[in-house]
Design a protein around this motif. Structure first.
Motif, PDB file in Angstrom:
ATOM      1  N   GLY A 186       6.730  -7.401  -4.500  1.00  0.00           N
ATOM      2  CA  GLY A 186       7.204  -6.161  -3.871  1.00  0.00           C
ATOM      3  C   GLY A 186       6.581  -5.914  -2.291  1.00  0.00           C
ATOM      4  N   SER A 187       7.321  -4.879  -1.645  1.00  0.00           N
ATOM      5  CA  SER A 187       6.936  -4.764  -0.317  1.00  0.00           C
ATOM      6  C   SER A 187       6.012  -3.775   0.092  1.00  0.00           C
ATOM      7  CB  SER A 187       8.208  -4.643   0.667  1.00  0.00           C
ATOM      8  OG  SER A 187       8.812  -3.346   0.180  1.00  0.00           O
ATOM      9  N   GLU A 188       5.769  -2.717  -1.083  1.00  0.00           N
ATOM     10  CA  GLU A 188       5.048  -1.724  -0.901  1.00  0.00           C
ATOM     11  C   GLU A 188       4.300  -1.339  -2.331  1.00  0.00           C
ATOM     12  OE1 GLU A 188       4.356   2.483   1.122  1.00  0.00           O
ATOM     13  OE2 GLU A 188       6.378   1.417   1.092  1.00  0.00           O
ATOM     14  N   VAL A 189       3.023  -0.866  -2.389  1.00  0.00           N
ATOM     15  CA  VAL A 189       2.375  -0.146  -3.546  1.00  0.00           C
ATOM     16  C   VAL A 189       1.805   1.056  -3.316  1.00  0.00           C
ATOM     17  CG1 VAL A 189       0.855  -0.534  -5.483  1.00  0.00           C
ATOM     18  CG2 VAL A 189       2.384  -2.543  -4.715  1.00  0.00           C
ATOM     19  N   ASP A 190       1.657   1.874  -4.034  1.00  0.00           N
ATOM     20  CA  ASP A 190       1.107   3.152  -3.619  1.00  0.00           C
ATOM     21  C   ASP A 190       0.143   3.674  -4.999  1.00  0.00           C
ATOM     22  OD1 ASP A 190      -0.042   5.601  -2.973  1.00  0.00           O
ATOM     23  OD2 ASP A 190       1.815   6.634  -2.116  1.00  0.00           O
ATOM     24  N   GLY A 191      -0.985   3.548  -5.076  1.00  0.00           N
ATOM     25  CA  GLY A 191      -1.666   3.681  -6.326  1.00  0.00           C
ATOM     26  C   GLY A 191      -1.852   5.088  -6.468  1.00  0.00           C
ATOM     27  N   GLY A 192      -1.810   6.105  -5.587  1.00  0.00           N
ATOM     28  CA  GLY A 192      -1.830   7.439  -5.792  1.00  0.00           C
ATOM     29  C   GLY A 192      -3.300   7.916  -6.281  1.00  0.00           C
ATOM     30  N   ALA A 193      -3.373   9.164  -6.872  1.00  0.00           N
ATOM     31  CA  ALA A 193      -4.845   9.494  -7.333  1.00  0.00           C
ATOM     32  C   ALA A 193      -5.262   8.431  -8.430  1.00  0.00           C
ATOM     33  CB  ALA A 193      -4.623  10.939  -7.838  1.00  0.00           C
ATOM     34  N   GLY A 194      -6.464   8.758  -8.835  1.00  0.00           N
ATOM     35  CA  GLY A 194      -7.101   7.887  -9.709  1.00  0.00           C
ATOM     36  C   GLY A 194      -7.631   6.627  -9.240  1.00  0.00           C
ATOM     37  N   ASN A 195      -8.576   6.059 -10.373  1.00  0.00           N
ATOM     38  CA  ASN A 195      -9.399   4.632  -9.887  1.00  0.00           C
ATOM     39  C   ASN A 195      -8.570   3.719 -10.317  1.00  0.00           C
ATOM     40  OD1 ASN A 195     -11.676   6.377  -9.143  1.00  0.00           O
ATOM     41  ND2 ASN A 195     -12.370   6.254 -11.367  1.00  0.00           N
ATOM     42  N   ASP A 196      -7.526   3.085  -9.032  1.00  0.00           N
ATOM     43  CA  ASP A 196      -6.752   2.394  -9.620  1.00  0.00           C
ATOM     44  C   ASP A 196      -7.063   0.864  -9.293  1.00  0.00           C
ATOM     45  OD1 ASP A 196      -4.511   4.597 -10.090  1.00  0.00           O
ATOM     46  OD2 ASP A 196      -4.586   4.664  -8.152  1.00  0.00           O
ATOM     47  N   THR A 197      -6.403  -0.151  -9.928  1.00  0.00           N
ATOM     48  CA  THR A 197      -6.436  -1.574  -9.574  1.00  0.00           C
ATOM     49  C   THR A 197      -5.224  -2.198  -9.114  1.00  0.00           C
ATOM     50  OG1 THR A 197      -8.310  -1.617 -11.060  1.00  0.00           O
ATOM     51  CG2 THR A 197      -7.284  -3.757 -10.548  1.00  0.00           C
ATOM     52  N   ILE A 198      -5.268  -2.919  -7.979  1.00  0.00           N
ATOM     53  CA  ILE A 198      -4.018  -3.450  -7.530  1.00  0.00           C
ATOM     54  C   ILE A 198      -4.143  -4.960  -7.254  1.00  0.00           C
ATOM     55  CG2 ILE A 198      -2.153  -3.878  -5.384  1.00  0.00           C
ATOM     56  CD1 ILE A 198      -2.867  -0.738  -4.623  1.00  0.00           C
ATOM     57  N   ILE A 199      -3.384  -5.485  -8.134  1.00  0.00           N
ATOM     58  CA  ILE A 199      -3.476  -7.295  -7.956  1.00  0.00           C
ATOM     59  C   ILE A 199      -2.132  -7.605  -7.065  1.00  0.00           C
ATOM     60  CG2 ILE A 199      -3.428  -9.205  -9.333  1.00  0.00           C
ATOM     61  CD1 ILE A 199      -4.709  -7.588 -11.641  1.00  0.00           C
ATOM     62  N   ASN A 200      -2.355  -8.328  -6.008  1.00  0.00           N
ATOM     63  CA  ASN A 200      -1.338  -8.399  -5.344  1.00  0.00           C
ATOM     64  C   ASN A 200      -1.141  -9.878  -5.045  1.00  0.00           C
ATOM     65  OD1 ASN A 200       0.756  -7.565  -3.250  1.00  0.00           O
ATOM     66  ND2 ASN A 200      -0.595  -8.918  -1.742  1.00  0.00           N
ATOM     67  N   PHE A 201       0.242 -10.496  -5.293  1.00  0.00           N
ATOM     68  CA  PHE A 201       0.374 -11.971  -4.990  1.00  0.00           C
ATOM     69  C   PHE A 201       1.220 -11.888  -3.686  1.00  0.00           C
ATOM     70  CE2 PHE A 201      -0.676 -11.946  -9.453  1.00  0.00           C
ATOM     71  CZ  PHE A 201      -1.377 -12.991  -9.730  1.00  0.00           C
ATOM     72  N   ALA A 202       2.039 -10.913  -3.271  1.00  0.00           N
ATOM     73  CA  ALA A 202       2.776 -10.816  -2.090  1.00  0.00           C
ATOM     74  C   ALA A 202       2.231 -10.951  -0.983  1.00  0.00           C
ATOM     75  CB  ALA A 202       3.939  -9.793  -2.335  1.00  0.00           C
ATOM     76  N   ASN A 203       3.038 -11.698   0.169  1.00  0.00           N
ATOM     77  CA  ASN A 203       2.688 -11.448   1.456  1.00  0.00           C
ATOM     78  C   ASN A 203       3.715 -10.213   2.105  1.00  0.00           C
ATOM     79  OD1 ASN A 203       0.971 -13.764   1.305  1.00  0.00           O
ATOM     80  ND2 ASN A 203       2.593 -15.130   1.507  1.00  0.00           N
ATOM     81  N   ASN A 204       3.146 -10.105   3.262  1.00  0.00           N
ATOM     82  CA  ASN A 204       3.957  -8.985   4.136  1.00  0.00           C
ATOM     83  C   ASN A 204       4.099  -7.572   3.350  1.00  0.00           C
ATOM     84  OD1 ASN A 204       4.404 -10.892   6.369  1.00  0.00           O
ATOM     85  ND2 ASN A 204       5.806 -11.882   5.196  1.00  0.00           N
ATOM     86  N   ALA A 205       3.181  -7.353   2.494  1.00  0.00           N
ATOM     87  CA  ALA A 205       3.276  -6.257   1.875  1.00  0.00           C
ATOM     88  C   ALA A 205       2.169  -5.030   2.108  1.00  0.00           C
ATOM     89  CB  ALA A 205       2.801  -6.431   0.489  1.00  0.00           C
ATOM     90  N   THR A 206       2.635  -3.584   1.970  1.00  0.00           N
ATOM     91  CA  THR A 206       1.976  -2.655   2.292  1.00  0.00           C
ATOM     92  C   THR A 206       1.262  -2.010   1.024  1.00  0.00           C
ATOM     93  OG1 THR A 206       3.233  -2.096   4.150  1.00  0.00           O
ATOM     94  CG2 THR A 206       1.544  -0.341   3.426  1.00  0.00           C
TER      95      THR A 206
END
Length: 308
Positions: A186-206
């Motif tokens: 994906g090109s973008e991830v928005d965690g929003g509120a909360g104590n989030d975890t983002i595991i990112n495999f993508a390049n050129n992502a926001t």
């Protein structure tokens, strides 16, 4: 030493094409290990010109010791193998107690991944992923898994029984709970509120952490990403980060990376930040007010400045 012949030039062209289509641009094709040392250096230089590969990645001090061979060819062949790629597997536990183990199962342009998920209540699931996923704990002890591409949400109760819901609108954005995002392409991830975890495999992502104490994990060599951790005491973890922009925001943040390079820019806001990076080269770091602790083993031309 063998020169770059016409046949080698064709091999170089083929390898570049394969690499540009691959899902692992932080690695090397395994068959490059059969080429001459001169050819290998040319290959790395061309990748660097194409954007997305830094020859410094492959210096001996930057490789895991278990991946070093007896000569340049063997070393590069080993480094490109899955067994020596430290970014093929991610294990983490969210602040709500849900643990996730993500591992690549099928390599290639459309890689698939296996995700083993265990909630604090004891529910255990093993899912095959070929789509970006958001995992959210439910009050009954189950979880929901929302897929970006299909627009479906799979709801599992505490006993593991599944129901499928087709979403009528874009619901992939973060909730106010402690979400776990697995971002494959994906090109973008928005965690929003909360104590989030983002595991990112993508390049050129926001990647936006949003409010809360968020954890962002760069699961492979990260190229051309924009990272905004947001407010809170956030954590950034990963291996090699190239040509990226990172804003950790205000808070007591922690950065734990193997390397920053190729013009990467990092901004650390006000707060007591801890920066643990093995190697920083050709990058800039701006720090705000607070007690900032740097643990760096190797520096090549970094720019470090203070922000009022």
């Amino acid at each position: 030493m063998q020169g770059i012949t016409a046949a080698n030039n064709q091999m170089l062209s083929d390898l570049i094409s394969t690499w540009k289509l691959s899902d692992c641009q932080g690695c090397l094709p395994q068959n490059i290990g059969t080429a001459t040392e001169e050819f290998q250096k040319t290959f790395l230089a061309v990748l660097d010109q194409n954007g997305g590969c830094d020859p410094y990645l492959y210096e001996k001090e930057a490789r895991p010791s278990s991946c070093l061979g007896t000569d340049a060819g063997e070393s590069m062949q080993s480094y490109g193998s899955a067994a020596c790629n430290p970014n093929e597997k991610v294990e983490t536990t969210s602040s709500s107690g849900t643990s996730v183990n993500v591992k690549r199962s099928v390599a290639g342009p459309q890689s698939t991944y296996m995700a083993a998920i265990t909630t604090a209540s004891g529910l255990h699931l093993e899912l095959e992923l070929s789509d970006d996923a958001r995992i959210t704990d439910l009050e009954d002890g189950g979880i929901s898994v929302t897929y970006r591409g299909s627009g479906e949400t799979h709801v599992y109760d505490a006993a593991g029984n599944k129901t499928v819901r087709q979403n009528e609108s874009d619901t992939f954005a973060g909730t106010d709970k402690d979400d776990i995002f697995i971002n494959l392409r994906g090109s973008e991830v928005d965690g929003g509120a909360g104590n989030d975890t983002i595991i990112n495999f993508a390049n050129n992502a926001t990647l936006h952490g949003g409010d809360g104490d968020d954890t962002i994990i760069l699961a492979r060599a990260s190229i051309g990403n924009t990272i905004n951790a947001g407010g809170g005491n956030d954590s950034l973890q990963g291996g090699v980060v190239l040509k990226s922009n990172i804003d950790m925001g205000d808070g007591d943040n922690k950065v734990d990376l193997d390397r920053l390079g190729d013009g990467t820019k990092m901004l650390l806001g006000s707060g007591n930040n801890t920066i643990n990076v093995n190697r920083i080269s050709r990058s800039s770091i701006a720090v705000g007010n607070g007690k900032n602790i740097f643990d760096v083993n190797y520096l090549v031309g970094p720019e470090i400045s203070l922000v009022d």
